[in-house]
Enzyme design. Structure first.
Site, short mmCIF file in Angstrom:
data_model
loop_
_atom_site.label_atom_id
_atom_site.label_comp_id
_atom_site.label_asym_id
_atom_site.label_seq_id
_atom_site.Cartn_x
_atom_site.Cartn_y
_atom_site.Cartn_z
N LYS A 160 49.83 83.97 40.22
CA LYS A 160 49.94 83.97 38.75
C LYS A 160 51.40 83.94 38.32
O LYS A 160 52.25 84.63 38.87
CB LYS A 160 49.26 85.21 38.17
CG LYS A 160 49.30 85.27 36.65
CD LYS A 160 48.42 86.37 36.10
CE LYS A 160 49.00 87.73 36.34
NZ LYS A 160 48.20 88.80 35.67
N LYS A 176 40.34 90.12 27.38
CA LYS A 176 41.60 90.32 28.08
C LYS A 176 42.75 90.51 27.10
O LYS A 176 43.65 91.33 27.31
CB LYS A 176 41.87 89.13 29.01
CG LYS A 176 43.18 89.20 29.76
CD LYS A 176 43.19 90.31 30.81
CE LYS A 176 42.35 89.93 32.01
NZ LYS A 176 42.52 90.93 33.10
N ASP A 232 40.09 97.75 33.20
CA ASP A 232 40.96 96.61 33.52
C ASP A 232 42.13 97.00 34.42
O ASP A 232 43.03 97.74 34.01
CB ASP A 232 41.48 95.96 32.24
CG ASP A 232 41.92 94.52 32.44
OD1 ASP A 232 41.73 93.98 33.54
OD2 ASP A 232 42.47 93.94 31.48
N LYS A 292 44.77 99.05 32.59
CA LYS A 292 45.46 98.54 31.39
C LYS A 292 45.03 99.25 30.12
O LYS A 292 45.84 99.54 29.25
CB LYS A 292 45.17 97.05 31.21
CG LYS A 292 45.85 96.09 32.15
CD LYS A 292 45.61 94.66 31.67
CE LYS A 292 46.17 93.63 32.63
NZ LYS A 292 45.32 93.50 33.83
#
Length: 549
Positions: free
Chosen positions: A424, A383, A334, A505
């Site tokens: 975003k 996520k 990620d 991540k």
């Protein structure tokens, strides 16, 4: 050197294509030399001896005190200086990230400048650690000032301008139209790269509807036959890699998953827990083998490094075991581009400052296809896991602030709002306890153009993963070693490339090793491994030469 479209992997089947250039074969490591008896340069390699210093800690059973023992281990590193002609294949090439990376490479290679409402803008690699940051080399002997060099110049790395790009996608839309659909880039830039982008059509990909949101079905017009795992899919991906490599005269190919977030796959004993079980599960078409795992297995068997840029558990235990057995490189998971990167830096700062963080609330809304896919609960859960675990190691490191098992409350919310597109919105609130029962609240509102932050990380992951394929190490022979004893052989790093953690991540680490999420530690690890490869000690930043008189 202007890029050109040419038939790439699968072009003879009416699909595929790549962007390429002739390649410069630039060495990239001529900014400095290391003057040391522990470093030797040959035409083909940098050979260095490096002493790795650590501290081993044990608890004394009688007193309960810790006993800290310094340790020193000498290693030899061997870095291949020959920069290979390298290609990258992106899974999800027609998505926001894939089209942005491709257009960005074209723009940089051609040195493009385009008009915007705010004036002219020029191509750059801002946001790339490798291409946009520097590393302290040492201290200038005359001025006592720090000497910093571009990160890209420390070792002989591939330059992104020389990358050949291709990929797969479940949509057959050419990359020019896909670029318009993504709505990320300025019209002036799109106009300058449209002709090249229009010539690029992704290879057919695999599509297992159970793993991504149902709202993605309308894109799936470029898929291989079959809706569950099979060895035919593995072999087709392997063949695509070979064809791409041959068509573009490449030495190496790196594959990266930039496609949609999948749901988590169940880890089941006898199915995906060992290498052999996973291979048998693929042959049997087991429903818990995901598309990303099939891509990973194909790359592992083909010897192409594979990096997962989405949060799902692509690397089930059987996939990691297969990579170890085959000596193949994998990395994930990620992309860490916006909110999570801020979180890992801020939490590290607060806890290191002795401030007791008690809750983190993270809210996001976005309108790109990633947000659309994440509007499905099963995909969002993947996520949520990757975004929620990024503070764990920092909390565990401070036993003064937190008891064992104690951690801040942490919630993550993602909402799909089409109107904001790729811009975003990330809102975070950090609530902490401070001196004498007081409290501190930090609120951050972060507006980030998602794909323009993620795309440089995709480039970084390719460049660092490729570099790691050219670094070998061994334990240095000791003084007790007889001249008649054979020298120990060099070998590569562990199959799981945890050195990629700064860009990810939920960093994947070798089985049984701790996960490090603290951003400063991740950057230091990357920097110091590169320094070790040229025989340089880590920079301590103590600057004793300025403090001791």
């Amino acid at each position: 050197m202007a890029p050109h479209a040419e038939g790439g992997a699968g072009a003879g089947e009416g699909g595929g294509g790549s962007i390429a250039n002739g390649g410069s074969n630039r060495r990239g490591d001529d900014l400095f030399v290391v003057d040391s008896p522990n470093v030797k340069y040959t035409d083909d390699a940098i050979l260095s001896r490096y002493t790795y210093r650590t501290t081993s800690v044990a608890r004394d059973g009688a007193t309960g005190r810790y006993v800290a023992t310094p340790r020193a281990t000498a290693y030899d590193f061997k870095v291949d200086r020959r920069v290979p002609r390298t290609g990258v294949l992106l899974v999800g090439w027609g998505g926001n990230n894939g089209t942005t990376v491709t257009a960005g490479l074209l723009a940089n290679r051609r040195g493009l400048v385009w008009e915007t409402r705010e004036g002219p803008r020029a191509a750059n690699y801002y946001g790339s650690v490798v291409m946009g940051s520097t590393m302290k080399l040492g201290t200038d002997a005359a001025t006592a000032r720090d000497v910093n060099v571009p990160f890209h110049g420390v070792l002989p790395m591939v330059h992104p301008d020389d990358l050949v790009v291709g990929g797969w996608d479940i949509s057959r839309m050419n990359l020019a139209d896909a670029m318009d659909r993504a709505a990320v880039l300025e019209p002036g830039l799109k106009a300058l790269v449209r002709k090249e982008m229009a010539a690029l059509v992704p290879l057919p990909s695999i599509y297992y509807p159970d793993f991504i949101a149902a709202n993605q079905e309308d894109r799936a017009d470029n898929v291989l036959p079959g809706n569950k795992a099979c060895m035919a899919h593995v072999e087709k991906i392997r063949q695509d890699i070979r064809d791409f490599k041959a068509a573009n005269n490449l030495d190496k190919v790196i594959v990266q998953w930039t496609a949609n977030t999948e749901r988590y796959a169940d880890v089941i004993a006898g199915v995906n827990d060992t290498a052999d079980n996973l291979l048998r599960a693929i042959e049997a078409g087991h429903p818990e083998v995901s598309p990303s795992t099939v891509f990973a297995v194909a790359c592992i068997l083909e010897g192409a490094p594979f990096v997962n840029g989405s949060p799902q558990n692509t690397f089930v235990p059987g996939a990691v075991a297969l990579a170890e057995r085959e000596g193949a490189f994998v990395g994930g998971d990620d992309f860490k581009s916006g909110q999570t990167k801020m979180k890992s830096a801020l939490v590290d700062f607060l806890i290191s400052a002795g401030i007791r963080l008690t809750s983190i609330a993270s809210y996001n809304h976005l309108g790109n296809n990633d947000g659309r896919n994440l509007s499905s609960q099963r995909q969002f859960r993947s996520k949520e896991i990757s975004k929620s675990n990024v503070v764990d190691d920092m909390v565990e490191a401070n036993s003064v602030l937190y008891k064992p098992g104690e951690h801040p409350d942490h919630t993550v919310v993602i909402k799909y709002l089409p109107a904001v597109g790729d811009n975003k919105r990330a809102l975070d609130e950090y609530y902490a306890e401070i001196f004498l029962g007081g409290h501190q609240t930090i609120s951050i509102f972060n507006v980030c153009e998602d794909s323009l932050l993620a795309s440089p990380l995709i480039i970084d992951l390719v460049l660092v993963a490729e570099m790691m394929t050219r670094i070998q190490w061994r334990r240095a022979p000791t003084e007790a070693t007889s001249d008649s004893d054979p020298e120990p052989a060099y070998k590569g790093f562990h199959s799981v490339l945890s050195v990629l953690s700064y860009m990810l991540k939920a960093p994947l680490t070798p089985p049984g090793t701790p996960v490090v999420n603290a951003l400063a530690k991740q950057r230091a690890a990357l920097t110091n491994i590169f320094r070790a490869c040229v025989g340089l000690e880590p920079e301590s930043d103590m600057t004793l030469e300025h403090k001791l008189f």
